[in-house]
Design a protein around this motif. Sequence first.
Motif, mmCIF file in Angstrom:
data_model
loop_
_atom_site.group_PDB
_atom_site.id
_atom_site.type_symbol
_atom_site.label_atom_id
_atom_site.label_comp_id
_atom_site.label_asym_id
_atom_site.label_seq_id
_atom_site.Cartn_x
_atom_site.Cartn_y
_atom_site.Cartn_z
ATOM 1 N N SER A 35 -24.901 38.638 -3.136
ATOM 2 C CA SER A 35 -23.846 37.627 -2.999
ATOM 3 C C SER A 35 -24.459 36.283 -2.622
ATOM 4 O O SER A 35 -24.061 35.239 -3.155
ATOM 5 N N PHE A 38 -26.039 34.762 -5.644
ATOM 6 C CA PHE A 38 -25.049 34.220 -6.590
ATOM 7 C C PHE A 38 -24.486 32.890 -6.088
ATOM 8 O O PHE A 38 -24.299 31.950 -6.869
ATOM 9 N N ILE A 39 -24.215 32.828 -4.795
ATOM 10 C CA ILE A 39 -23.678 31.587 -4.224
ATOM 11 C C ILE A 39 -24.735 30.476 -4.313
ATOM 12 O O ILE A 39 -24.425 29.339 -4.675
ATOM 13 N N PHE A 41 -27.050 30.265 -6.552
ATOM 14 C CA PHE A 41 -27.112 29.893 -7.968
ATOM 15 C C PHE A 41 -25.993 28.896 -8.301
ATOM 16 O O PHE A 41 -26.229 27.867 -8.939
ATOM 17 N N ALA A 42 -24.767 29.204 -7.854
ATOM 18 C CA ALA A 42 -23.611 28.347 -8.157
ATOM 19 C C ALA A 42 -23.765 26.969 -7.502
ATOM 20 O O ALA A 42 -23.461 25.944 -8.125
ATOM 21 N N VAL A 43 -24.252 26.935 -6.266
ATOM 22 C CA VAL A 43 -24.439 25.650 -5.569
ATOM 23 C C VAL A 43 -25.509 24.821 -6.285
ATOM 24 O O VAL A 43 -25.308 23.628 -6.554
ATOM 25 N N GLU A 45 -26.393 24.952 -9.313
ATOM 26 C CA GLU A 45 -25.874 24.504 -10.614
ATOM 27 C C GLU A 45 -25.096 23.188 -10.476
ATOM 28 O O GLU A 45 -25.125 22.341 -11.373
ATOM 29 N N GLN A 46 -24.398 23.032 -9.342
ATOM 30 C CA GLN A 46 -23.615 21.815 -9.143
ATOM 31 C C GLN A 46 -24.503 20.577 -9.035
ATOM 32 O O GLN A 46 -24.086 19.471 -9.353
ATOM 33 N N LYS A 56 -28.783 27.853 -19.834
ATOM 34 C CA LYS A 56 -27.871 28.930 -20.265
ATOM 35 C C LYS A 56 -27.775 29.012 -21.784
ATOM 36 O O LYS A 56 -27.613 30.097 -22.347
ATOM 37 N N ILE A 187 -20.958 40.950 -11.741
ATOM 38 C CA ILE A 187 -20.795 39.579 -11.236
ATOM 39 C C ILE A 187 -21.861 38.675 -11.855
ATOM 40 O O ILE A 187 -21.584 37.535 -12.227
ATOM 41 N N PRO A 190 -21.269 37.171 -16.039
ATOM 42 C CA PRO A 190 -20.547 35.931 -16.363
ATOM 43 C C PRO A 190 -21.152 34.697 -15.697
ATOM 44 O O PRO A 190 -21.142 33.616 -16.286
ATOM 45 N N LEU A 191 -21.679 34.883 -14.493
ATOM 46 C CA LEU A 191 -22.246 33.740 -13.761
ATOM 47 C C LEU A 191 -23.405 33.104 -14.529
ATOM 48 O O LEU A 191 -23.516 31.883 -14.621
ATOM 49 N N LEU A 195 -20.299 31.341 -17.774
ATOM 50 C CA LEU A 195 -19.750 30.120 -17.171
ATOM 51 C C LEU A 195 -20.617 28.889 -17.446
ATOM 52 O O LEU A 195 -21.820 28.978 -17.495
ATOM 53 N N LEU B 34 -11.580 28.472 -17.689
ATOM 54 C CA LEU B 34 -12.554 29.488 -18.098
ATOM 55 C C LEU B 34 -13.175 30.157 -16.865
ATOM 56 O O LEU B 34 -13.287 31.389 -16.804
ATOM 57 N N VAL B 42 -13.943 39.503 -13.517
ATOM 58 C CA VAL B 42 -14.968 40.119 -12.659
ATOM 59 C C VAL B 42 -14.290 40.947 -11.566
ATOM 60 O O VAL B 42 -14.672 42.102 -11.309
ATOM 61 N N THR B 74 -16.851 36.932 -2.974
ATOM 62 C CA THR B 74 -17.994 36.377 -3.730
ATOM 63 C C THR B 74 -17.517 35.583 -4.959
ATOM 64 O O THR B 74 -17.864 34.398 -5.075
ATOM 65 N N ILE B 78 -17.554 31.400 -5.373
ATOM 66 C CA ILE B 78 -18.164 30.815 -6.588
ATOM 67 C C ILE B 78 -17.150 29.923 -7.301
ATOM 68 O O ILE B 78 -17.473 28.816 -7.738
ATOM 69 N N ILE B 81 -16.811 26.668 -5.475
ATOM 70 C CA ILE B 81 -17.996 25.823 -5.705
ATOM 71 C C ILE B 81 -17.894 25.132 -7.077
ATOM 72 O O ILE B 81 -18.188 23.949 -7.210
ATOM 73 N N TYR B 82 -17.423 25.880 -8.078
ATOM 74 C CA TYR B 82 -17.337 25.319 -9.429
ATOM 75 C C TYR B 82 -16.242 24.259 -9.565
ATOM 76 O O TYR B 82 -16.382 23.323 -10.339
#
Lengths: 195, 84
Positions: A35, A38-39, A41-43, A45-46, A56, A187, A190-191, A195, B34, B42, B74, B78, B81-82
């Motif tokens: 987790s 993943f978080i 990764f998402a941060v 990405e921003q 991607k 999880i 898609p991440l 996305l 999306l 998920v 989780t 995410i 954040i997006y």
Amino acid sequence: MSNLSLVVSPKSINKRLPGDLAMWFFILAELTVFSLFFIAFAVTEQFNGEMFHAGKSMLHTVAGLINTLALITSSFLVVLSLKFVSLGKNQLTVYLLILSIVAACVYMATKLWEYNQLFVMGIDIETNTFFTLYFLITGFHFLHVILGIVILICIAVNVKKGGYKESITGFEAGASYWHMVDLVWIILFPLIYIL
Amino acid sequence: MITIKKITLSWLLLISLTLVSIRISSVIDEPRLLTFIALFIVFLKAQQIIDNFMELKHAPRKWRFILLSYIFFTPGIIFLIYII
């Protein structure tokens, strides 16, 4: 002791945690680590939108799809094998476990092919932040798949020897670990790919 | 106890939801929508695995709750954040 303490509701009698308690704590620890990955990764990405978008677009979505289907199917076969070992159908259980291992090998072969495609293009873990996280997260998951396959092989050998006649707790613990590996990929897919 | 029929239906649902998530990525242009749909899928898939594959539907409630909280928070974090 009062009589009241002996009263157990019918619903609570069948409520049992499958497998070993230690395995569930291990699963929770693993899920926490993934987790956080993943978080992170998402941060990241921003702050690196264009780099992540470009990264991607270089990945193979179809390969990601094959991996997802392979892991889901492998997990499904493990649940089925757990049902059949409870019924004493050991030979069928072994066959199902072998099939689940084959499905896991499909995942591994596809993932290795995917890595190879990137290496051929000159992309590796040091290319940029996206690929550093991509290789770290998917590589860490890949190691879990390898461990899962070893566990499934051990379970299959044990079933063949008739090792689960008295208790299937070890089988359930191994199966739960394998489902956790599947859960993480659900999880992750898609991440990283969608996305 | 989870039956073989229910496990099979769960597997088919997981396969279908995976294909849907691939399809929506090429159909939906709005990134936030999306993201929301993909992460909701998920959650649905993970819930199937926890309840029917891990068989936590019939386990002590707190364990099911802990696992479900992971697959709720989780993707939820995410998503936040997006969209921020």
